[in-house]
Design an enzyme around this catalytic site. Structure first.
Site, PDB file in Angstrom:
ATOM      1  CG  HIS A 178      -2.059   0.873   1.290  1.00 22.40           C
ATOM      2  ND1 HIS A 178      -3.152   0.461   1.741  1.00 22.40           N
ATOM      3  CD2 HIS A 178      -2.306   2.282   0.372  1.00 22.40           C
ATOM      4  CE1 HIS A 178      -4.231   1.901   1.421  1.00 22.40           C
ATOM      5  NE2 HIS A 178      -3.039   3.177   1.007  1.00 22.40           N
ATOM      6  CG  HIS A 238      -0.595   6.460  -2.032  1.00 18.12           C
ATOM      7  ND1 HIS A 238      -1.547   6.603  -2.496  1.00 18.12           N
ATOM      8  CD2 HIS A 238      -1.135   6.513  -0.756  1.00 18.12           C
ATOM      9  CE1 HIS A 238      -2.917   6.266  -2.195  1.00 18.12           C
ATOM     10  NE2 HIS A 238      -2.535   6.370  -0.454  1.00 18.12           N
ATOM     11  CG  LEU A 239       5.176   4.964  -6.358  1.00 18.26           C
ATOM     12  CD1 LEU A 239       5.689   3.645  -7.060  1.00 18.26           C
ATOM     13  CD2 LEU A 239       6.577   5.087  -5.023  1.00 18.26           C
ATOM     14  CG  ASN A 287      -4.295   7.878  -4.993  1.00 19.18           C
ATOM     15  OD1 ASN A 287      -3.839   6.961  -4.613  1.00 19.18           O
ATOM     16  ND2 ASN A 287      -4.549   8.600  -3.299  1.00 19.18           N
ATOM     17  CG  HIS A 310      -9.669   4.694   2.115  1.00 20.67           C
ATOM     18  ND1 HIS A 310      -8.944   5.258   1.995  1.00 20.67           N
ATOM     19  CD2 HIS A 310     -11.006   4.607   2.618  1.00 20.67           C
ATOM     20  CE1 HIS A 310      -8.990   5.839   3.050  1.00 20.67           C
ATOM     21  NE2 HIS A 310     -10.423   6.029   3.385  1.00 20.67           N
ATOM     22  CG  ASP A 357      -2.240   5.029   3.198  1.00 20.76           C
ATOM     23  OD1 ASP A 357      -2.710   5.200   3.824  1.00 20.76           O
ATOM     24  OD2 ASP A 357      -1.767   5.428   1.827  1.00 20.76           O
ATOM     25  CG  HIS A 396       0.559  15.111   1.236  1.00 24.87           C
ATOM     26  ND1 HIS A 396      -0.361  15.319   0.409  1.00 24.87           N
ATOM     27  CD2 HIS A 396      -0.287  14.211   2.200  1.00 24.87           C
ATOM     28  CE1 HIS A 396      -1.760  14.473   0.129  1.00 24.87           C
ATOM     29  NE2 HIS A 396      -1.108  13.159   1.602  1.00 24.87           N
ATOM     30  CG  PHE A 433      -6.934  13.154   5.786  1.00 21.95           C
ATOM     31  CD1 PHE A 433      -8.136  13.623   4.796  1.00 21.95           C
ATOM     32  CD2 PHE A 433      -7.065  12.593   7.047  1.00 21.95           C
ATOM     33  CE1 PHE A 433      -9.084  13.566   5.232  1.00 21.95           C
ATOM     34  CE2 PHE A 433      -8.252  13.265   7.494  1.00 21.95           C
ATOM     35  CZ  PHE A 433      -8.850  13.793   6.894  1.00 21.95           C
ATOM     36  N   GLY A 434      -2.338  12.291   5.568  1.00 23.19           N
ATOM     37  CA  GLY A 434      -1.869  10.949   4.990  1.00 23.19           C
ATOM     38  C   GLY A 434       0.202  11.167   6.046  1.00 23.19           C
TER      39      GLY A 434
END
Lengths: 422, 170, 314
Positions: free
Chosen positions: A58, A60-61, A92, A177, A303, A307, A321-322
């Site tokens: 999980h 995010h690239l 996403n 999710h 996850d 950012h 978020f994140g």
């Protein structure tokens, strides 16, 4: 590429029921148990743990679309530093990975600049809008390993039902999710005592539980795999445990921040504690630990959600978020072993064998002939996490300055050393 | 100074005030909190005996008028001022316990100006210890006590501290 | 009535962190400043030369006016920045706005914002004093202080009093600040309103929670009515204003059943006919206007105290 002789390490390979001190060879990018007749680089792994290359399912690239946050290059470098040889990236992006063109782009970029394996996922619904099915068949053909609307959640149960049935045809697990938009509304942090104190809108656990329950029922009906991502609630763990007993094809992952931190951390309004789903109560955290110990939660994933600093340096309500997590994941997970919550072999399973099996990847094993993906871990290594030195483009981690124990000292992908500690 | 010396000084000051100000019907005293207040009251008592008339006495809290508010470790404590009579056209005798740099008096003058426009303002202090930082002088002085800048003059009064005493601390 | 100055802070971000000593210091100082408003010259030079910025990202005329007047009475220079008029609308971040103000050497920033935690964000960033004039649903410390001042004036004390706060507690910063302050000072706090807006979690704050308005107001010495907020209300929380008024509004009937000396408070602006019957708002037991006067004194005290220390570490 030189062949490798990994000497004298404690080889932990749950896929083949191995936990022993032995040597491993990597020849022509594959695992071998016999020494080759060619020149070798010898790696002394005395006192280290040698595992199949770790898999983070999980991540995010951010590429294509938000290379200011992270790129496939920086993200995979981050993974390598964290000891991960494979990552599964979320759709996403911008454009959304709901078409073969975007997937092709991701694969191409990975070949150009990625230093670990990248397995893309495709969207469940077009543009993640939750209205129409994405072209799942085409996505399978270009090589996605699962479908997910991560970041979003399909609210229409009928659509979700059809997605699962359809994905089954292509042997694609559905990753979800779990968030009911109406129950959660503009929730910023866990709904509970701390949200009442801080005056922030609450994200109630029932907003996750309700979707986990729907997923269990749909997985049961379709007799196909739904994997609940980043489980954070005690009740969700309970529901999943019950369902597994019944033989439902339900799977679950937990993230280190959820099993390490609680909602009280938000009291300084530091946006590095803002993620979705949010940090929960101590009771939820303990339930996650129990779920990891008894096998209810079969995977650990980060996850990793980078950012830009300026995006996070705003009022709590406005911050995205994140948090990033690839480089701290291993140390935080090893805590579970140190606290005797679960044995090392099971921890390694959750980071290798289990994700590989769920996603149908020929990874997570050190059997002879397998891909030369190896992680060498010094479980006793004490170090302080300095986020400023991170390989990620982003700096949004709540663990900056933490004294951690356990680190990957070498990461090998396809026989090539992509990360080694100095 | 012991209690007897303080009483003698106040007696003398009261006579000096009476002598200097023949226009008794416009005379009023204002004591600067904290110790100036009981001193002003005692002087008012004595003046009543001397002049056979009531001399009004008020209290001034100069906390809001200080010039060093941002320079201290903690903000000064403030309390309400009680000046119940009209100050316009009056002869005000400001009363304080110790005259040192003169800044408290400056603040008091500032504050009185907010209440109105006295005809004249005179200053009476129990102790003048020197080291003025502003051009301010006392009209009526109980005792002149030369001091080093870092010494402290502590005035204790029965109404506030339970005893009458002026002591010098190094 | 002098207390030891227990105030060493450069910011006022909330009541939650204040000690009883600090609260009493503010209230005692406010008493002194209230008197200034009765003089002919309603000005003292305490903050002369200081610059105060009213940074109202969430608009509010009454609170802003109160802070502005408080600052001016202390002889400070005042600048008003409201969201609609400023570059905030053009997309400048709060951080940049604040740093710009710092570059102009602002001494005190009074901030009202719809995001909880915004004042804390600024206080971490700036050397200037930061005063929270209301951050989202989190805290409105000067409101709680002026409410306490009013109660103390009216009732002589806070300890042991029965205080009922009525209305939307969940989204109310006034409620939270009041809860902290009143419980710290030893009052018995009762919260009442619709169950969707007064969740039981508030019992963990040391309050009693009830959904029976009659019971809530029966033994109350002070009744603090909160506005029903149209803006922050989600449509799902209660059916309609009409139903709220019928179930929880302080009608003439209900008012008749309160203690004869119970004080009626409201942070304003009041919705006449909704949370409070129009006539009751104007009756003798209502201290709503005194709250406004006291608000000025309390804010003067807060500005004075927060400016009073040197090198108070951010």
């Amino acid at each position: 590429m030189k062949s490798l002789h990994i000497k004298n390490g404690r080889v932990m390979d749950p896929a083949n029921h191995v936990d022993a001190v032995r040597d491993i060879f990597v020849v022509d990018g594959k695992i071998s148990d016999t020494p080759p007749s060619v020149a070798l680089e010898v790696i002394d792994a005395t006192g280290m743990i040698v595992t199949p290359g770790l898999i983070d399912m999980h991540v995010h690239l951010r590429e294509p679309g938000r290379s200011d946050k992270e790129t496939i290059e920086t993200g995979t470098r981050c993974a390598a530093r964290g000891g991960f040889t494979s990552v599964v990236c979320m759709p996403n992006t911008s454009p959304v990975a709901d078409n073969s063109g975007t997937i092709a782009f991701i694969k191409q970029r990975t070949a150009e600049v990625g230093c670990v394996n990248v397995f893309p996922t495709g969207a469940i619904s077009k543009e993640l809008k939750g209205e129409e099915l994405a072209p799942i068949g085409s996505l399978k053909r270009v090589g996605v390993v699962a479908i997910t609307d991560d970041g979003h959640c399909v609210q229409n149960n009928e659509l979700m039902r059809r997605a699962v049935e359809y994905a089954k045809m292509f042997s694609l697990p559905v990753l979800d999710h779990c968030q009911d938009y109406n129950l959660v509304a503009d929730g910023m942090m866990n709904e509970g005592y701390w949200s009442a104190v801080l005056g922030l809108h609450g994200w109630p656990v029932v907003g996750e539980d309700v979707i986990v329950a729907r997923n269990i029922l749909l997985a049961e009906q379709a007799d196909w795999w739904i994997h609940c991502q980043h489980i954070s609630s005690a009740r969700s763990v309970e529901l999943i445990r019950e369902a597994k007993k019944r033989g439902v094809k339900i799977s679950a992952e937990a993230c280190p921040h959820h099993f390490t931190l609680t909602d009280e951390c938000v009291k300084t309004y530091d946006t590095n504690f803002k993620m979705n789903p949010p940090l929960r109560t101590e009771r939820d955290r303990e339930a996650l630990l129990e779920g990891l110990a008894n096998g209810t939660i079969n995977c650990i994933a980060s996850d990793h959600a980078p950012h830009c600093t300026y995006e996070k340096e705003v009022e709590f309500d406005l911050a995205p978020f994140g948090i990033i997590g690839l480089e701290t994941e291993l140390a935080l997970s090893l805590e579970l072993v140190r606290k005797r919550l679960l044995p090392l072999s099971q921890l390694v399973e959750k980071l290798t064998l289990n994700p590989a099996r769920l996603l149908g990847l020929k990874k997570g094993t050190l059997a002879p002939g397998a891909d030369g993906d190896v992680t060498i871990i010094n479980a006793d290594r004490e170090w302080t996490y300095d986020v400023e030195q991170s390989a990620s483009s982003a700096r949004n981690s709540p663990f900056h300055g933490w004294n951690l124990k356990g680190k990957a000292v070498m990461t090998i992908v396809g026989g090539k050393i992509v990360w080694r500690e100095n | 100074m012991d209690a007897v010396a303080i009483e003698r000084a106040l007696a003398r000051m009261a006579h000096e005030i009476a002598e200097r100000n023949p226009q008794q019907d416009t005379l009023a005293l204002i004591g600067i909190r904290t110790h100036g207040v009981p001193l002003a009251r005692r002087l008012a008592e004595r003046l009543r005996a001397i002049l056979q008339r009531e001399i009004p006495s008020g209290e001034l809290d100069i906390g809001m008028h200080r010039d060093d508010i941002g320079l201290r470790d903690t903000p000064p404590t403030v309390g309400p001022s009680h000046v119940t009579f009209d100050v316009d056209d009056k002869t005000i005798v400001l009363v304080d316990d110790v005259l040192f740099t003169g800044r408290s008096i400056r603040a008091a003058l500032d504050e009185i100006a907010d209440f109105g426009r006295p005809q004249r303002i005179q200053l009476g202090v129990l102790v003048d210890r020197g080291h003025r930082e502003l051009p301010i002088r006392a009209d009526f002085v109980g005792k002149n006590v030369p001091t080093a800048f870092d010494e402290r003059v502590r005035v204790s009064l029965f109404e506030v501290d339970g005893k009458d005493e002026v002591s010098l601390e190094k | 009535m002098k207390s030891k100055s227990g105030w060493k802070r450069k910011d006022l971000l909330g009541i939650e962190d204040l000690s009883v000593d600090e609260i009493n210091t503010v209230l005692d100082t406010a008493a002194a400043f209230k008197q200034v408003g009765k003089r002919t010259i309603k000005k003292v030079p305490s903050l002369r030369g200081k610059t105060l910025v009213n940074l109202f990202i969430e608009p509010s005329t009454r609170t802003r006016t109160s802070f502005e007047l408080a600052a001016k009475r202390l002889s400070a220079d005042v600048i008003n920045i409201t969201a609609t008029a400023s570059s905030i609308v053009k997309g400048e971040t709060l951080k940049d706005t604040a740093l710009n103000l710092q570059a102009l050497h602002a001494d005190i920033i009074v901030i009202r914002h719809s995001a909880a935690g915004a004042p804390h964000f600024l206080a971490r960033l700036l050397k200037a004093s930061v005063i929270n004039a209301g951050d989202g649903a989190h805290e409105h410390p000067t409101q709680a202080l002026l409410d306490a001042f009013t109660i103390r004036e009216k009732k002589g004390r806070i300890e042991g009093l029965n205080v009922t706060i009525l209305g939307d507690i969940l989204y109310s910063r006034v409620a939270r600040s009041n809860i902290w302050l009143l419980t710290k000072l030893g009052a018995h706090v009762t919260l009442a309103g619709p169950s969707t807006l007064v969740p039981r979690v508030f019992e963990q704050f040391g309050c009693r929670v009830t959904y029976d308005i009659e019971e809530a107001i029966r033994g109350a010495d002070v009744i603090n009515l909160l506005r029903i907020q149209h803006e922050r209300q989600r449509k799902t929380m209660f059916p309609s204003i009409g139903e709220y008024t019928a179930m929880f509004g302080l009608s003439k009937d209900r008012f008749a059943r309160t203690k004869p000396d119970a004080a009626i408070m409201h942070p304003g602006p009041i919705n006449r006919g909704v949370e409070i019957d129009s006539e009751i708002a104007d009756c003798g037991r209502s201290v709503i206007l005194e709250q406004v006067t006291n608000g000025l004194a309390v804010r003067m005290a807060v500005l004075f105290l927060c400016s009073g220390g040197q090198a108070l570490e951010p």
